[in-house]
Design a protein around this motif. Structure first.
Motif, short mmCIF file in Angstrom:
data_model
loop_
_atom_site.label_atom_id
_atom_site.label_comp_id
_atom_site.label_asym_id
_atom_site.label_seq_id
_atom_site.Cartn_x
_atom_site.Cartn_y
_atom_site.Cartn_z
N CYS A 83 3.88 87.90 57.95
CA CYS A 83 3.15 89.15 57.74
C CYS A 83 1.78 89.24 58.42
CB CYS A 83 2.93 89.26 56.25
SG CYS A 83 2.29 87.73 55.60
N PHE A 84 1.63 88.60 59.55
CA PHE A 84 0.29 88.62 60.17
C PHE A 84 0.15 89.83 61.10
CE2 PHE A 84 1.54 84.17 59.41
CZ PHE A 84 0.60 83.86 58.45
N PRO A 85 -1.08 90.30 61.31
CA PRO A 85 -1.26 91.47 62.19
C PRO A 85 -0.79 91.19 63.62
CG PRO A 85 -3.24 91.06 60.91
CD PRO A 85 -2.34 89.88 60.69
N ASP A 86 -0.03 92.13 64.17
CA ASP A 86 0.61 91.94 65.48
C ASP A 86 -0.34 91.66 66.63
OD1 ASP A 86 3.17 92.09 64.66
OD2 ASP A 86 3.55 94.15 65.34
N ASN A 87 -1.56 92.21 66.55
CA ASN A 87 -2.44 92.10 67.71
C ASN A 87 -3.41 90.92 67.65
OD1 ASN A 87 -1.47 94.57 68.98
ND2 ASN A 87 -2.39 95.56 67.20
N LEU A 88 -3.28 90.09 66.62
CA LEU A 88 -4.11 88.90 66.54
C LEU A 88 -3.39 87.74 67.21
CD1 LEU A 88 -5.64 88.78 62.93
CD2 LEU A 88 -6.70 89.61 65.01
N GLU A 92 -6.39 82.89 66.10
CA GLU A 92 -7.28 83.74 65.29
C GLU A 92 -6.79 83.81 63.83
OE1 GLU A 92 -8.91 86.80 68.73
OE2 GLU A 92 -7.03 87.23 67.71
#
Lengths: 241, 258
Positions: A83-88, A92
């Motif tokens: 579930c991590f943000p796609d653009n990171l 990071e």
């Protein structure tokens, strides 16, 4: 380490957890099993404070959960879906979790190496495959040497090698005195790693047994058959009590 | 560093790198440069941009805000399983998203106006656009925390935007028609406060000296909104429109089951 007393949870009019009480100590792998919709994930979410109980109390390391978040420093969590943000970038994400958890914590960098996280350090999350995201999610759960680790379907989506690494890690952590709670539908996997089986059905604990005792009581030598025997014989936790 | 600030930093990185924000900024840049270049008059360009800003900024903010909230659900879930207070996660998400959208808008619209010489009304246009971004992001969060289902959340957001951008004006026109024999100048001031889009429109128009074309009502509005008192009143109302939905969303978020 975790104590639950009379836990009830409703979503609207639907009662998802019906008066759950249990106690779980350290140095063990506890598998929470049951069919879809039986309340396994809701139980874990209540322990994690993601869902708020309607009735009952939960204690983690003798500290009552009461809207505070401090007790979560003892818990590592791997959700069912990464579930991590796609653009990171991967690095990071790891930095962010380190920032949140605090910089004075000892990290388990060995697992990062074993799961080959370093090779995807500069990739964005959106570029990773489902399996790679699960590996990262798994590393994030184990990275901070927490005393309690909660894993929701940990090996779903993992390749065989990573799956083996995770299972080995679970057994190692158990030896080191940690408590690991997993939910899984893969009986063969639970059979290898779990000490205790909590079987849930329709929001209640249908049975809660030490694995060896379950084999002894049912006269079966494999978990699938032992669970099936329990289900057909209709021996519930309440009946035993 | 405060936990909310730590998370905010990464939310901002994530949103600023998203294709949606890049496209939004580039589109505004092309439109703004195009309008200024074709019209050859920056004052007229501000007027033309005003109509785009009042329609596009609320729509993009509320729809992107809603989609972002639902796509960040699992990420928020993971953060909630860590020793982080719920309010810190909420503020980090809200500030990260609205600031990224506001930055996209400021660059897309502000940069061309700055290059062609800052003029009267341009500053108000940027401030109003930024305020509308914060307001509609807050409304997006309110619609998202109220609805577990993504389709219903997006639907409600679209209804809110449509009401504030289109239906409200139609209702006001109907009101004026029904009560045309009554003096409605003062009522207009109060009614305009009920809609942040109208408030922003008023704030910009009255700086452009076009209120003379709006007759007696325009003169009354110019007298009120053109004064320092009126300016403060407008800014306070716009802040109110941003704060109330944000606080309501936070209250629901704090009790929400994930």
């Amino acid at each position: 380490m975790i104590k639950i007393e009379g836990l009830k949870k409703k979503f609207g009019k639907i009662e998802v957890l019906k008066d759950i009480s249990l106690e779980i100590g350290n140095s063990s792998v506890v598998a929470v099993m049951g069919p879809n919709g039986s309340g396994k994930t809701t139980l874990l979410k209540c322990i994690l404070g993601l869902a708020k109980a309607n009735e009952g109390n939960i204690y983690v390391k003798d500290c009552k959960i009461n809207g505070n978040s401090a007790y979560k420093k003892h818990i590592g969590y791997m959700p069912q879906y990464s579930c991590f943000p796609d653009n990171l970038k991967v690095k990071e994400v790891i930095e962010m979790i380190k920032d949140i958890r605090g910089n004075n914590i000892v990290y388990d960098t060995e697992l990062i190496e074993k799961l080959n996280i370093a090779e995807m350090y500069n990739k964005q999350i959106g570029q990773l495959s489902g399996g790679m995201k699960q590996r990262l999610s798994c590393a994030a759960a184990f990275l901070f040497n927490t005393e309690i680790i909660i894993l929701d379907e940990p090996t779903a989506g993992l390749d065989p090698l990573s799956s083996e690494i995770v299972k080995t890690k679970i057994l190692e952590d158990k030896q080191n005195g940690k408590l690991i709670i997993i939910t899984s539908h893969i009986v063969s996997e639970v059979e290898v790693i779990a000490d205790r089986i909590i079987y849930m059905l329709d929001g209640k604990i249908y049975f809660d047994e030490i694995k060896e005792k379950l084999y002894r009581l049912t006269g079966k030598e494999n978990l699938n058959k032992a669970i099936a025997h329990k289900m057909t014989s209709g021996e519930t936790r309440g009946a035993e009590q | 560093m405060n936990t909310a600030l730590k998370i905010f930093k990464y939310v901002l990185y994530d949103v600023l790198r998203s294709k949606m924000i890049i496209i939004y900024t580039l589109l505004l840049l092309i439109i703004s440069f195009g309008i200024i270049f074709i019209g050859k008059d920056v004052t007229k360009a501000v007027l033309s941009l005003l109509n785009i800003v009042l329609l596009v900024v609320p729509l993009v903010s509320i729809i992107f805000g809603t989609i972002h909230f639902y796509s960040s659900r699992e990420f928020m879930e993971m953060l909630l399983a860590m020793p982080v207070k719920r309010k810190n996660i909420f503020w980090a998400e809200y500030a990260g998203l609205s600031l990224a959208l506001a930055a996209g808008f400021s660059v897309g619209t502000g940069l061309p106006l700055l290059i062609y010489g800052g003029i009267s009304g341009a500053f108000q246009l940027i401030v109003s656009g930024v305020m509308l971004t914060f307001i509609f992001t807050a409304l997006a969060f309110l619609s998202s925390v109220k609805n577990k289902d993504k389709a219903r959340g997006i639907g409600l957001s679209l209804v809110i935007w449509f009401y504030l951008s289109v239906i409200f004006d139609a209702l006001v026109l109907l009101l004026y028609y029904l009560f045309s024999s009554y003096p409605l100048e003062k009522a207009t001031i109060i009614i305009s406060g009920l809609n942040p889009v109208d408030l922003a429109r008023m704030l910009i128009l009255l700086q452009l000296d076009v209120s003379a074309l709006m007759g007696y009502t325009g003169a009354t509005l110019q007298k009120f909104f053109g004064s320092d008192y009126g300016m403060v009143f407008s800014v306070i109302l716009l802040l109110f429109w941003a704060i109330v939905p944000t606080v309501l969303s936070l209250r629901i978020f704090n009790r929400k089951d994930f």
